[in-house]
Design an enzyme around this catalytic site. Structure first.
Site, PDB file in Angstrom:
ATOM      1  CD1 TRP A  31      -2.855   1.365   0.443  1.00  0.00           C
ATOM      2  CD2 TRP A  31      -2.073   1.988   2.442  1.00  0.00           C
ATOM      3  NE1 TRP A  31      -3.623   2.413   0.894  1.00  0.00           N
ATOM      4  CE2 TRP A  31      -3.165   2.817   2.123  1.00  0.00           C
ATOM      5  CE3 TRP A  31      -1.414   2.204   3.665  1.00  0.00           C
ATOM      6  CZ2 TRP A  31      -3.623   3.827   2.956  1.00  0.00           C
ATOM      7  CZ3 TRP A  31      -1.869   3.209   4.495  1.00  0.00           C
ATOM      8  CH2 TRP A  31      -2.968   4.010   4.142  1.00  0.00           C
ATOM      9  CG  ASP A  63      -2.607  -1.722   8.073  1.00  0.00           C
ATOM     10  OD1 ASP A  63      -3.745  -1.671   8.563  1.00  0.00           O
ATOM     11  OD2 ASP A  63      -2.233  -0.991   7.130  1.00  0.00           O
ATOM     12  CB  ALA A 111      -7.271  -1.969   6.951  1.00  0.00           C
ATOM     13  CE  LYS A 124     -10.526   0.563   3.657  1.00  0.00           C
ATOM     14  NZ  LYS A 124      -9.450   1.450   4.144  1.00  0.00           N
TER      15      LYS A 124
HETATM   16  C1  LMR Z   1      -7.224   1.923  -0.360  1.00  0.00           C
HETATM   17  O1  LMR Z   1      -6.120   1.358  -0.355  1.00  0.00           O
HETATM   18  O2  LMR Z   1      -7.861   2.121  -1.401  1.00  0.00           O
HETATM   19  C2  LMR Z   1      -7.820   2.386   0.923  1.00  0.00           C
HETATM   20  O3  LMR Z   1      -7.081   1.921   1.994  1.00  0.00           O
HETATM   21  C3  LMR Z   1      -8.035   3.845   0.953  1.00  0.00           C
HETATM   22  C4  LMR Z   1      -6.783   4.608   1.184  1.00  0.00           C
HETATM   23  O4  LMR Z   1      -6.718   5.341   2.171  1.00  0.00           O
HETATM   24  O5  LMR Z   1      -5.856   4.514   0.381  1.00  0.00           O
END
Ligand code: LMR
Length: 389
Positions: free
Chosen positions: A126, A207, A209, A242
């Site tokens: 991410w 993490d 989420a 989420k």
């Molecule tokens: C995503 O990866 O789309 C979500 O976690 C939103 C974000 O904050 O990036």
């Protein structure tokens, strides 16, 4: 002085929200930012959330400050949901944070105070993880996590990379529903990672989420629980965005797990101080909603039922995608077994942009798709267009 600043590029994920909104085509498809959508493309307020909000409107008697840690009852109810049986075994200190990102930033800052000079992040990952840890002053190192062409988790390569990490380094791990690959670590993988992390004296930052969107609420936290059971110290960053569908209410928590009550009590003072110099106190509403749900058996049951409906919808879409895409990319049959909202397509940036311009199909240039953005009725058509790119 402002004239000396250079304009920064938009956040690549969040920019998609605006690009999609401004596209006039009625048959456009949003596979961008990680938010759940129903068959009609809406991100619904969950039934239990609405009911809890109603109760809050009627019953809330004050909006006075709660303190740096936020809502203590919320923290006490949230932690067992995440840690399971480990919640009774391990000493912990929690602080409520503005979303999972707030928890990540506090954890990164705390890691820096603990002497961590580097964080190890999996690739692909991410994008904001690296940005957050860099902002806290840590250097970023990477470990291989997922091979896009074969859709395989690179567990041996990952463990080998962690074997080279230095004592005190932080290691960022996704508990489940890996963002962006959707790939899952097995129980044996978690045990192997936890063993290296414990033996080499690394600091795991986990993490979580998307709990409940993968294999189920308990199953999605199983690896995290293995890690907590194995190591002396860990940081856990929870997002309620989420799982409770309360994205814009910015609700999350950072938990420090340590060796003794005294140690975690000290850690809590640091998390509180870090919050104080950043945003002071977290916004209340989302945590009050989660607390109201988790304190009430009927609301909790309804919340779990609706979350399960969401999970099942995504599973159905995963099967359609896997079936439709494996003809073009054999390895993408794995999409059916992957978990959570995301999978990662082996598309070039040019193909991603062609999907956007020619077909109104929006995804980030990494080729990540948010499967929950598909409607079942249109899935086969979208799959066909992607396969033809
Ligand atoms: C995503 O990866 O789309 C979500 O976690 C939103 C974000 O904050 O990036």
């Amino acid at each position: 002085m402002f004239d000396t600043l250079e304009t920064l590029p938009d956040d690549p994920l969040l920019a998609l929200i605006g690009l999609y909104r401004n596209d006039p085509r009625t048959d456009k498809v949003d596979l961008g930012v990680g938010v759940y959508r129903d068959e009609a493309g809406r991100t619904p307020v969950m039934r239990a959330v609405k009911a809890a909000e109603q109760r809050l409107v009627e019953g809330q008697e004050s909006k006075s400050y709660l303190g740096l840690e936020g809502d203590l009852v919320f923290l006490d109810l949230l932690w067992p949901l995440v840690a399971g049986p480990q919640a009774r075994v391990r000493t912990f200190a929690g602080v409520q944070t503005p979303g999972g990102s707030g928890a990540l930033r506090l954890s990164a800052d705390l890691a820096a105070r603990l002497g961590s000079r580097r964080v190890h992040l999996g690739l692909p990952g991410w994008p904001n993880h690296a940005a957050i840890f860099k902002a806290a002053g840590l250097a970023v190192a990477t470990y291989p996590f997922f091979d896009i062409p074969t859709q395989r988790v690179l567990i041996e390569e990952m463990v080998a990379a962690l074997e080279k990490a230095e004592k005190g380094d932080a290691v960022l791990l996704h508990a489940s529903c890996h963002n962006p690959s959707g790939s899952a670590l097995t129980d044996a993988d978690w045990a192997a990672i936890a063993e290296v992390v414990a033996r080499r004296g690394l600091l795991p930052v986990i993490d979580i989420a998307y709990q409940g969107f993968g294999r189920g609420l308990e199953e999605d936290a199983a690896g995290l629980r293995t890690m907590i059971a194995t190591v002396d110290e860990a940081l856990v960053c929870v997002s309620c965005s989420k799982s409770f569908g309360i994205y814009r209410d910015r609700t999350g928590a950072a938990f420090a797990i340590g060796k003794s009550d005294t140690a975690v009590a000290v850690a809590r003072t640091h998390l509180g101080a870090l919050a104080r110099t950043s945003y002071s106190m977290p916004p209340d509403h989302g945590a009050a909603v989660v607390r109201t749900i988790l304190a009430d058996a009927a609301l909790t049951a309804d919340w779990k039922a609706e979350l399960e409906e969401m999970r099942q919808r995504i599973l159905g879409l995963r099967r359609i995608l896997a079936e439709g895409l494996r003809g073009r990319w054999q390895a993408l049959g794995a999409i059916a077994e992957q978990e959570g909202m995301f999978s990662l397509l082996p598309l070039t940036e040019a193909q991603v942009l062609a999907a956007r311009h020619d077909h109104g199909i929006y995804m980030p240039t990494s080729g990540r798709i948010n499967i929950a953005g598909l409607a079942t009725a249109r899935a086969a058509d979208v799959v066909q267009r992607i396969a033809a790119l």
